[in-house]
Design a protein around this motif. Structure first.
Motif, PDB file in Angstrom:
ATOM      1  N   SER A  12     -67.873  47.709 -74.349  1.00 37.76           N
ATOM      2  CA  SER A  12     -66.720  49.059 -75.652  1.00 37.76           C
ATOM      3  C   SER A  12     -66.254  47.578 -76.932  1.00 37.76           C
ATOM      4  CB  SER A  12     -65.771  49.361 -74.925  1.00 37.76           C
ATOM      5  OG  SER A  12     -65.511  48.824 -74.134  1.00 37.76           O
ATOM      6  N   GLN A  13     -66.000  46.633 -76.825  1.00 35.28           N
ATOM      7  CA  GLN A  13     -65.700  45.464 -77.487  1.00 35.28           C
ATOM      8  C   GLN A  13     -66.119  44.882 -78.195  1.00 35.28           C
ATOM      9  OE1 GLN A  13     -60.973  46.172 -76.809  1.00 35.28           O
ATOM     10  NE2 GLN A  13     -61.612  46.137 -75.054  1.00 35.28           N
ATOM     11  N   VAL A  14     -66.257  44.363 -78.637  1.00 36.04           N
ATOM     12  CA  VAL A  14     -66.958  42.832 -79.509  1.00 36.04           C
ATOM     13  C   VAL A  14     -66.162  42.092 -80.400  1.00 36.04           C
ATOM     14  CG1 VAL A  14     -69.373  43.545 -79.087  1.00 36.04           C
ATOM     15  CG2 VAL A  14     -68.696  43.768 -80.838  1.00 36.04           C
ATOM     16  N   SER A  23     -70.874  40.532 -92.209  1.00 37.24           N
ATOM     17  CA  SER A  23     -70.282  41.011 -90.768  1.00 37.24           C
ATOM     18  C   SER A  23     -69.904  42.952 -91.062  1.00 37.24           C
ATOM     19  CB  SER A  23     -68.756  40.307 -90.662  1.00 37.24           C
ATOM     20  OG  SER A  23     -67.730  39.843 -91.714  1.00 37.24           O
ATOM     21  N   LYS A  24     -70.115  42.985 -92.460  1.00 35.54           N
ATOM     22  CA  LYS A  24     -69.900  44.489 -92.949  1.00 35.54           C
ATOM     23  C   LYS A  24     -70.424  45.144 -92.973  1.00 35.54           C
ATOM     24  CE  LYS A  24     -66.755  43.057 -96.702  1.00 35.54           C
ATOM     25  NZ  LYS A  24     -66.258  42.631 -98.106  1.00 35.54           N
ATOM     26  N   VAL A  25     -71.757  44.380 -92.514  1.00 40.92           N
ATOM     27  CA  VAL A  25     -72.786  45.996 -92.494  1.00 40.92           C
ATOM     28  C   VAL A  25     -72.841  45.704 -90.415  1.00 40.92           C
ATOM     29  CG1 VAL A  25     -75.022  46.092 -92.093  1.00 40.92           C
ATOM     30  CG2 VAL A  25     -74.143  45.393 -94.096  1.00 40.92           C
ATOM     31  N   ILE A  26     -72.516  44.674 -89.858  1.00 40.44           N
ATOM     32  CA  ILE A  26     -72.777  45.114 -88.748  1.00 40.44           C
ATOM     33  C   ILE A  26     -71.455  45.649 -88.204  1.00 40.44           C
ATOM     34  CG2 ILE A  26     -72.762  42.854 -86.413  1.00 40.44           C
ATOM     35  CD1 ILE A  26     -75.090  42.753 -87.866  1.00 40.44           C
ATOM     36  N   SER A  27     -70.430  45.190 -88.851  1.00 42.08           N
ATOM     37  CA  SER A  27     -68.764  46.167 -87.688  1.00 42.08           C
ATOM     38  C   SER A  27     -69.203  47.491 -87.912  1.00 42.08           C
ATOM     39  CB  SER A  27     -67.852  45.841 -88.471  1.00 42.08           C
ATOM     40  OG  SER A  27     -68.087  46.002 -89.391  1.00 42.08           O
ATOM     41  N   SER A  28     -70.207  47.709 -88.979  1.00 45.64           N
ATOM     42  CA  SER A  28     -70.078  49.416 -89.254  1.00 45.64           C
ATOM     43  C   SER A  28     -71.459  50.094 -88.118  1.00 45.64           C
ATOM     44  CB  SER A  28     -70.785  49.900 -90.858  1.00 45.64           C
ATOM     45  OG  SER A  28     -69.569  48.845 -91.663  1.00 45.64           O
ATOM     46  N   ILE A  29     -72.522  49.224 -88.339  1.00 48.73           N
ATOM     47  CA  ILE A  29     -73.737  49.476 -86.944  1.00 48.73           C
ATOM     48  C   ILE A  29     -72.545  49.949 -86.245  1.00 48.73           C
ATOM     49  CG2 ILE A  29     -75.329  48.745 -86.067  1.00 48.73           C
ATOM     50  CD1 ILE A  29     -76.076  47.481 -88.729  1.00 48.73           C
ATOM     51  N   ASN A  34     -69.734  53.367 -81.139  1.00 47.23           N
ATOM     52  CA  ASN A  34     -68.993  52.981 -80.302  1.00 47.23           C
ATOM     53  C   ASN A  34     -68.345  52.276 -79.502  1.00 47.23           C
ATOM     54  OD1 ASN A  34     -68.605  56.072 -81.642  1.00 47.23           O
ATOM     55  ND2 ASN A  34     -69.770  56.720 -79.807  1.00 47.23           N
ATOM     56  N   ILE A  35     -68.650  50.697 -80.513  1.00 42.54           N
ATOM     57  CA  ILE A  35     -68.290  49.383 -80.231  1.00 42.54           C
ATOM     58  C   ILE A  35     -67.417  49.354 -80.792  1.00 42.54           C
ATOM     59  CG2 ILE A  35     -68.777  47.395 -79.912  1.00 42.54           C
ATOM     60  CD1 ILE A  35     -71.769  48.021 -79.249  1.00 42.54           C
ATOM     61  N   ASN A  36     -66.089  48.677 -80.376  1.00 41.00           N
ATOM     62  CA  ASN A  36     -64.737  48.411 -80.914  1.00 41.00           C
ATOM     63  C   ASN A  36     -65.277  46.758 -81.519  1.00 41.00           C
ATOM     64  OD1 ASN A  36     -62.521  49.185 -81.901  1.00 41.00           O
ATOM     65  ND2 ASN A  36     -61.706  48.464 -80.485  1.00 41.00           N
ATOM     66  N   VAL A  37     -64.895  46.800 -82.480  1.00 37.43           N
ATOM     67  CA  VAL A  37     -64.698  45.566 -82.949  1.00 37.43           C
ATOM     68  C   VAL A  37     -63.550  44.712 -82.901  1.00 37.43           C
ATOM     69  CG1 VAL A  37     -65.402  44.151 -85.312  1.00 37.43           C
ATOM     70  CG2 VAL A  37     -67.065  45.995 -84.251  1.00 37.43           C
ATOM     71  N   LEU A  38     -63.045  43.966 -82.425  1.00 39.35           N
ATOM     72  CA  LEU A  38     -61.553  43.694 -81.707  1.00 39.35           C
ATOM     73  C   LEU A  38     -61.383  42.628 -83.910  1.00 39.35           C
ATOM     74  CD1 LEU A  38     -61.639  42.783 -77.983  1.00 39.35           C
ATOM     75  CD2 LEU A  38     -60.807  45.046 -79.762  1.00 39.35           C
ATOM     76  N   GLY A  39     -61.603  42.256 -84.013  1.00 40.07           N
ATOM     77  CA  GLY A  39     -61.450  41.166 -85.096  1.00 40.07           C
ATOM     78  C   GLY A  39     -62.700  39.950 -85.860  1.00 40.07           C
ATOM     79  N   ILE A  40     -62.041  39.431 -86.647  1.00 41.66           N
ATOM     80  CA  ILE A  40     -63.015  39.107 -87.099  1.00 41.66           C
ATOM     81  C   ILE A  40     -62.826  37.276 -87.155  1.00 41.66           C
ATOM     82  CG2 ILE A  40     -64.646  37.884 -89.031  1.00 41.66           C
ATOM     83  CD1 ILE A  40     -64.451  40.493 -88.985  1.00 41.66           C
ATOM     84  N   TYR A  59     -62.756  29.990 -85.175  1.00 38.95           N
ATOM     85  CA  TYR A  59     -63.007  29.825 -84.216  1.00 38.95           C
ATOM     86  C   TYR A  59     -63.174  28.851 -83.113  1.00 38.95           C
ATOM     87  CZ  TYR A  59     -66.541  30.185 -80.128  1.00 38.95           C
ATOM     88  OH  TYR A  59     -66.304  30.113 -78.578  1.00 38.95           O
ATOM     89  N   ASP A  60     -62.920  28.683 -81.769  1.00 36.18           N
ATOM     90  CA  ASP A  60     -62.568  27.458 -81.778  1.00 36.18           C
ATOM     91  C   ASP A  60     -63.493  27.531 -80.561  1.00 36.18           C
ATOM     92  OD1 ASP A  60     -61.826  24.922 -79.753  1.00 36.18           O
ATOM     93  OD2 ASP A  60     -60.175  25.268 -79.571  1.00 36.18           O
ATOM     94  N   PRO A  61     -64.346  26.887 -80.278  1.00 37.29           N
ATOM     95  CA  PRO A  61     -65.503  26.778 -79.287  1.00 37.29           C
ATOM     96  C   PRO A  61     -65.418  26.200 -77.340  1.00 37.29           C
ATOM     97  CG  PRO A  61     -66.150  25.049 -80.633  1.00 37.29           C
ATOM     98  CD  PRO A  61     -64.645  25.574 -81.447  1.00 37.29           C
ATOM     99  N   ASN A  62     -63.883  26.055 -77.373  1.00 36.62           N
ATOM    100  CA  ASN A  62     -63.329  26.026 -76.723  1.00 36.62           C
ATOM    101  C   ASN A  62     -62.385  26.769 -75.563  1.00 36.62           C
ATOM    102  OD1 ASN A  62     -63.996  22.912 -76.270  1.00 36.62           O
ATOM    103  ND2 ASN A  62     -62.337  22.056 -77.560  1.00 36.62           N
ATOM    104  N   PHE A  63     -62.345  27.758 -77.129  1.00 35.63           N
ATOM    105  CA  PHE A  63     -61.333  28.663 -76.552  1.00 35.63           C
ATOM    106  C   PHE A  63     -61.939  30.174 -75.787  1.00 35.63           C
ATOM    107  CE2 PHE A  63     -60.231  32.949 -77.347  1.00 35.63           C
ATOM    108  CZ  PHE A  63     -58.395  33.115 -77.125  1.00 35.63           C
ATOM    109  N   LYS A  64     -62.195  30.350 -74.561  1.00 36.40           N
ATOM    110  CA  LYS A  64     -62.504  31.552 -73.754  1.00 36.40           C
ATOM    111  C   LYS A  64     -62.439  32.814 -73.517  1.00 36.40           C
ATOM    112  CE  LYS A  64     -63.053  28.125 -69.642  1.00 36.40           C
ATOM    113  NZ  LYS A  64     -63.912  27.956 -68.505  1.00 36.40           N
ATOM    114  N   LEU A  65     -63.216  33.445 -74.413  1.00 31.92           N
ATOM    115  CA  LEU A  65     -63.323  34.723 -74.920  1.00 31.92           C
ATOM    116  C   LEU A  65     -63.816  35.609 -74.065  1.00 31.92           C
ATOM    117  CD1 LEU A  65     -65.407  35.039 -77.951  1.00 31.92           C
ATOM    118  CD2 LEU A  65     -63.064  34.384 -78.149  1.00 31.92           C
ATOM    119  N   ASN A  66     -62.514  36.449 -73.628  1.00 33.16           N
ATOM    120  CA  ASN A  66     -63.376  37.745 -72.587  1.00 33.16           C
ATOM    121  C   ASN A  66     -64.036  38.375 -73.458  1.00 33.16           C
ATOM    122  OD1 ASN A  66     -61.277  36.719 -70.917  1.00 33.16           O
ATOM    123  ND2 ASN A  66     -59.603  37.343 -72.017  1.00 33.16           N
ATOM    124  N   PHE A  67     -64.214  38.985 -74.487  1.00 36.43           N
ATOM    125  CA  PHE A  67     -64.924  40.167 -74.621  1.00 36.43           C
ATOM    126  C   PHE A  67     -66.855  39.365 -75.682  1.00 36.43           C
ATOM    127  CE2 PHE A  67     -61.019  41.098 -75.560  1.00 36.43           C
ATOM    128  CZ  PHE A  67     -61.212  42.510 -74.096  1.00 36.43           C
TER     129      PHE A  67
END
Length: 71
Positions: A12-14, A23-29, A34-40, A59-67
């Motif tokens: 439900s969140q990405v 990213s504007k197109v992808i976020s709109s899609i 009904n998928i919530n875009v948390l940020g970019i 973006y830091d590739p060493n950062f572990k994302l929960n989404f």
């Protein structure tokens, strides 16, 4: 690709990478699905928002994302 989208449909969140026009197109899609875009994440530190979505910084590739992160 459909297989990957099914995986995203279950979330439900990405997060997105890149704050340009794509990213504007992808976020709109995603939002229409009904998928919530948390940020970019974006390397351009002068961006503050895109499609009213918060720019999270570089973006830091060493950062572990929960989404899931969509590039």
């Amino acid at each position: 690709m459909k297989k990957n989208m099914n995986k995203i449909d279950n979330q439900s969140q990405v997060l997105l990478y890149g704050g340009s026009g794509h990213s504007k197109v992808i976020s709109s899609i995603l939002e229409s699905m009904n998928i919530n875009v948390l940020g970019i994440f974006d390397d351009n530190l002068t961006l503050t928002n895109t499609n009213n979505l918060k720019i999270l910084g570089v973006y830091d590739p060493n950062f572990k994302l929960n989404f899931p992160l969509i590039i």
